[in-house]
Design a protein around this motif. Structure first.
Motif, PDB file in Angstrom:
ATOM      1  N   TRP A   9     -16.093  21.463  -0.382  1.00  0.00           N
ATOM      2  CA  TRP A   9     -15.318  20.256  -0.913  1.00  0.00           C
ATOM      3  C   TRP A   9     -14.828  19.456   0.428  1.00  0.00           C
ATOM      4  CZ3 TRP A   9     -13.204  18.952  -5.536  1.00  0.00           C
ATOM      5  CH2 TRP A   9     -13.469  19.702  -6.578  1.00  0.00           C
ATOM      6  N   VAL A  10     -14.816  18.219   0.245  1.00  0.00           N
ATOM      7  CA  VAL A  10     -14.255  17.462   1.222  1.00  0.00           C
ATOM      8  C   VAL A  10     -12.934  16.528   0.824  1.00  0.00           C
ATOM      9  CG1 VAL A  10     -14.486  14.985   2.603  1.00  0.00           C
ATOM     10  CG2 VAL A  10     -16.594  16.502   2.289  1.00  0.00           C
ATOM     11  N   VAL A  11     -11.828  16.888   1.264  1.00  0.00           N
ATOM     12  CA  VAL A  11     -10.590  16.746   1.101  1.00  0.00           C
ATOM     13  C   VAL A  11     -10.126  15.951   2.252  1.00  0.00           C
ATOM     14  CG1 VAL A  11      -8.117  17.292   0.459  1.00  0.00           C
ATOM     15  CG2 VAL A  11     -10.152  18.924   0.056  1.00  0.00           C
ATOM     16  N   VAL A  12      -9.721  14.323   1.981  1.00  0.00           N
ATOM     17  CA  VAL A  12      -9.029  13.607   2.832  1.00  0.00           C
ATOM     18  C   VAL A  12      -7.657  13.318   2.422  1.00  0.00           C
ATOM     19  CG1 VAL A  12      -9.244  10.954   3.711  1.00  0.00           C
ATOM     20  CG2 VAL A  12     -11.467  12.522   3.139  1.00  0.00           C
ATOM     21  N   ALA A  13      -6.828  13.573   3.477  1.00  0.00           N
ATOM     22  CA  ALA A  13      -5.484  13.281   3.355  1.00  0.00           C
ATOM     23  C   ALA A  13      -4.889  12.072   4.025  1.00  0.00           C
ATOM     24  CB  ALA A  13      -4.524  14.593   3.603  1.00  0.00           C
ATOM     25  N   ALA A  14      -4.425  11.204   3.355  1.00  0.00           N
ATOM     26  CA  ALA A  14      -3.932   9.981   3.945  1.00  0.00           C
ATOM     27  C   ALA A  14      -2.713   9.344   3.388  1.00  0.00           C
ATOM     28  CB  ALA A  14      -4.940   8.939   3.907  1.00  0.00           C
ATOM     29  N   HIS A  15      -2.141   8.409   3.958  1.00  0.00           N
ATOM     30  CA  HIS A  15      -0.679   7.841   3.534  1.00  0.00           C
ATOM     31  C   HIS A  15      -1.023   6.886   2.339  1.00  0.00           C
ATOM     32  CE1 HIS A  15       3.272   6.388   2.748  1.00  0.00           C
ATOM     33  NE2 HIS A  15       2.720   5.159   3.118  1.00  0.00           N
ATOM     34  N   HIS A  16      -2.045   5.875   2.721  1.00  0.00           N
ATOM     35  CA  HIS A  16      -2.561   4.823   2.136  1.00  0.00           C
ATOM     36  C   HIS A  16      -3.659   5.254   0.740  1.00  0.00           C
ATOM     37  CE1 HIS A  16      -0.053   1.816   3.885  1.00  0.00           C
ATOM     38  NE2 HIS A  16      -0.369   2.408   4.954  1.00  0.00           N
ATOM     39  N   PRO A  17      -3.290   4.938  -0.298  1.00  0.00           N
ATOM     40  CA  PRO A  17      -4.215   5.349  -1.322  1.00  0.00           C
ATOM     41  C   PRO A  17      -5.472   4.262  -1.184  1.00  0.00           C
ATOM     42  CG  PRO A  17      -2.554   4.399  -2.259  1.00  0.00           C
ATOM     43  CD  PRO A  17      -2.291   4.677  -0.911  1.00  0.00           C
ATOM     44  N   LEU A  18      -6.722   4.730  -1.790  1.00  0.00           N
ATOM     45  CA  LEU A  18      -7.700   3.869  -2.116  1.00  0.00           C
ATOM     46  C   LEU A  18      -7.944   3.423  -3.294  1.00  0.00           C
ATOM     47  CD1 LEU A  18     -10.524   5.576  -0.016  1.00  0.00           C
ATOM     48  CD2 LEU A  18      -9.069   3.813   0.453  1.00  0.00           C
ATOM     49  N   GLN A  19      -7.019   4.308  -4.337  1.00  0.00           N
ATOM     50  CA  GLN A  19      -6.941   3.952  -5.876  1.00  0.00           C
ATOM     51  C   GLN A  19      -5.558   4.290  -6.064  1.00  0.00           C
ATOM     52  OE1 GLN A  19      -9.100   2.587  -7.956  1.00  0.00           O
ATOM     53  NE2 GLN A  19     -10.871   2.589  -6.295  1.00  0.00           N
ATOM     54  N   SER A  20      -4.861   3.348  -7.038  1.00  0.00           N
ATOM     55  CA  SER A  20      -3.506   3.584  -7.385  1.00  0.00           C
ATOM     56  C   SER A  20      -3.278   2.448  -8.508  1.00  0.00           C
ATOM     57  CB  SER A  20      -2.608   3.272  -6.515  1.00  0.00           C
ATOM     58  OG  SER A  20      -1.292   3.405  -6.946  1.00  0.00           O
ATOM     59  N   HIS A  21      -2.504   3.006  -9.512  1.00  0.00           N
ATOM     60  CA  HIS A  21      -2.106   1.887 -10.585  1.00  0.00           C
ATOM     61  C   HIS A  21      -0.608   1.770 -10.347  1.00  0.00           C
ATOM     62  CE1 HIS A  21      -6.119   2.440 -12.044  1.00  0.00           C
ATOM     63  NE2 HIS A  21      -5.828   3.671 -12.325  1.00  0.00           N
ATOM     64  N   GLY A  22      -0.080   1.800  -9.263  1.00  0.00           N
ATOM     65  CA  GLY A  22       1.293   1.590  -8.802  1.00  0.00           C
ATOM     66  C   GLY A  22       1.712   0.119  -8.449  1.00  0.00           C
ATOM     67  N   PRO A  23       2.795  -0.232  -8.144  1.00  0.00           N
ATOM     68  CA  PRO A  23       3.032  -1.692  -7.530  1.00  0.00           C
ATOM     69  C   PRO A  23       2.263  -2.037  -6.434  1.00  0.00           C
ATOM     70  CG  PRO A  23       5.017  -0.186  -7.123  1.00  0.00           C
ATOM     71  CD  PRO A  23       3.666   0.735  -7.917  1.00  0.00           C
ATOM     72  N   HIS A  24       1.748  -1.169  -5.506  1.00  0.00           N
ATOM     73  CA  HIS A  24       1.143  -1.625  -4.499  1.00  0.00           C
ATOM     74  C   HIS A  24      -0.141  -2.293  -4.639  1.00  0.00           C
ATOM     75  CE1 HIS A  24       3.857  -0.947  -1.129  1.00  0.00           C
ATOM     76  NE2 HIS A  24       3.966   0.517  -1.776  1.00  0.00           N
ATOM     77  N   ASN A  25      -0.763  -1.698  -6.005  1.00  0.00           N
ATOM     78  CA  ASN A  25      -2.092  -2.336  -6.477  1.00  0.00           C
ATOM     79  C   ASN A  25      -1.768  -3.320  -7.574  1.00  0.00           C
ATOM     80  OD1 ASN A  25      -4.627  -2.722  -6.548  1.00  0.00           O
ATOM     81  ND2 ASN A  25      -5.081  -0.963  -7.788  1.00  0.00           N
ATOM     82  N   GLY A  26      -0.566  -3.937  -7.665  1.00  0.00           N
ATOM     83  CA  GLY A  26      -0.345  -4.999  -8.469  1.00  0.00           C
ATOM     84  C   GLY A  26       0.401  -4.839  -9.718  1.00  0.00           C
ATOM     85  N   PHE A  27       0.347  -3.380 -10.183  1.00  0.00           N
ATOM     86  CA  PHE A  27       1.119  -3.112 -11.647  1.00  0.00           C
ATOM     87  C   PHE A  27       2.291  -3.549 -11.625  1.00  0.00           C
ATOM     88  CE2 PHE A  27       3.460  -0.348 -14.348  1.00  0.00           C
ATOM     89  CZ  PHE A  27       2.804  -0.582 -15.527  1.00  0.00           C
ATOM     90  N   ALA A  28       2.814  -4.180 -12.716  1.00  0.00           N
ATOM     91  CA  ALA A  28       3.965  -4.786 -12.865  1.00  0.00           C
ATOM     92  C   ALA A  28       4.478  -4.614 -14.383  1.00  0.00           C
ATOM     93  CB  ALA A  28       4.236  -6.250 -12.236  1.00  0.00           C
ATOM     94  N   ASP A  29       5.484  -3.977 -14.681  1.00  0.00           N
ATOM     95  CA  ASP A  29       6.077  -3.967 -16.012  1.00  0.00           C
ATOM     96  C   ASP A  29       7.140  -5.155 -16.182  1.00  0.00           C
ATOM     97  OD1 ASP A  29       8.267  -2.911 -14.394  1.00  0.00           O
ATOM     98  OD2 ASP A  29       8.140  -1.051 -15.376  1.00  0.00           O
ATOM     99  N   LEU A  30       7.490  -4.804 -17.462  1.00  0.00           N
ATOM    100  CA  LEU A  30       8.473  -6.148 -17.781  1.00  0.00           C
ATOM    101  C   LEU A  30       9.614  -6.165 -17.064  1.00  0.00           C
ATOM    102  CD1 LEU A  30       8.752  -8.384 -20.015  1.00  0.00           C
ATOM    103  CD2 LEU A  30       9.950  -6.610 -21.531  1.00  0.00           C
ATOM    104  N   LYS A  31      10.134  -4.944 -16.670  1.00  0.00           N
ATOM    105  CA  LYS A  31      11.255  -4.940 -15.723  1.00  0.00           C
ATOM    106  C   LYS A  31      11.046  -5.678 -14.432  1.00  0.00           C
ATOM    107  CE  LYS A  31      14.174  -1.732 -13.050  1.00  0.00           C
ATOM    108  NZ  LYS A  31      14.171  -0.224 -12.672  1.00  0.00           N
ATOM    109  N   ALA A  32       9.777  -5.417 -13.923  1.00  0.00           N
ATOM    110  CA  ALA A  32       9.510  -6.150 -12.429  1.00  0.00           C
ATOM    111  C   ALA A  32       9.496  -7.662 -12.744  1.00  0.00           C
ATOM    112  CB  ALA A  32       8.066  -5.726 -12.105  1.00  0.00           C
ATOM    113  N   HIS A  33       8.960  -8.087 -14.046  1.00  0.00           N
ATOM    114  CA  HIS A  33       8.824  -9.574 -14.307  1.00  0.00           C
ATOM    115  C   HIS A  33      10.114 -10.133 -14.539  1.00  0.00           C
ATOM    116  CE1 HIS A  33       4.662 -10.564 -14.474  1.00  0.00           C
ATOM    117  NE2 HIS A  33       4.533  -9.198 -14.915  1.00  0.00           N
ATOM    118  N   LEU A  34      11.208  -9.429 -15.086  1.00  0.00           N
ATOM    119  CA  LEU A  34      12.569  -9.837 -15.514  1.00  0.00           C
ATOM    120  C   LEU A  34      13.512  -9.657 -14.330  1.00  0.00           C
ATOM    121  CD1 LEU A  34      12.593  -9.089 -19.381  1.00  0.00           C
ATOM    122  CD2 LEU A  34      12.103 -11.151 -18.408  1.00  0.00           C
TER     123      LEU A  34
END
Length: 189
Positions: A9-34
């Motif tokens: 297995w190849v395991v790479v550990a880093a701080h910055h993700p390559l995939q994410s569904h969080g705010p650093h990848n632009g996810f914004a819920d209604l609270k973030a807009h309002l």
């Protein structure tokens, strides 16, 4: 060397993700807009709906903040690392697990490039979590403090467990688990 690499297995550990569904990848819920200022501090409940939407749109399209996926520096980093993972996958080192933090949530995401499994576990050291979204590639996502554990079993299986904190004085709770061997076979086929 290729034969030896393909059995591992190849395991790479880093701080910055390559995939994410969080705010650093632009996810914004209604609270973030309002109430966009609540991202700065949870007590800043000043309604700014138009400004909030503009901020979220800019952050998603072309962020000046190098911490966001849409910034030129972050795009370059992702392209470079994904290229390296693809090269590793081409010599037979499958599966690849890329574990990171950065977004303060717990996420398990499958990836088609380089047959990778992406883990985001950035909420173990902070009590504040960030919002998280889902997509077709999401296996697990929760905005909650916790961490992940990978167990490499003698029989060759690899088990991933997501552990969430339950409060002071309480034992942490396993909320999700999967054998990554089975997951990697689905990704490859």
């Amino acid at each position: 060397r290729h034969g030896a690499l393909s059995k591992r297995w190849v395991v790479v550990a880093a701080h910055h993700p390559l995939q994410s569904h969080g705010p650093h990848n632009g996810f914004a819920d209604l609270k973030a807009h309002l109430f966009p200022l609540t991202d700065l501090h949870e007590s800043f409940w000043l309604p700014l709906p138009v400004i909030g939407s503009i901020v979220m749109l800019v952050r998603w399209i072309h962020s000046p903040n190098s911490e966001d996926f849409s910034s030129p520096r972050y795009k370059h980093m992702r392209t470079t690392l994904q290229g390296a993972l693809k090269e590793v996958a081409e010599v037979g080192a499958v599966p690849i697990v890329y574990a990171a933090g950065h977004d303060h949530s717990l996420q398990v995401i499958t990836g088609t490039e380089a047959n990778a499994i992406y883990l985001v576990s950035g909420s173990g050291s902070k009590s504040e979590t960030t919002r998280v979204g889902h997509s077709d590639s999401t296996l697990f996502a929760h905005s909650h403090p916790g961490f992940m554990v990978m167990d490499f079993v003698r029989n060759g299986n690899v088990r991933l467990a997501v552990i969430e904190a339950t409060g002071r004085g309480s034992r942490p709770k396993e909320v999700y688990s999967i054998f990554l061997n089975e997951m990697s076979l689905k990704i490859i086929n």
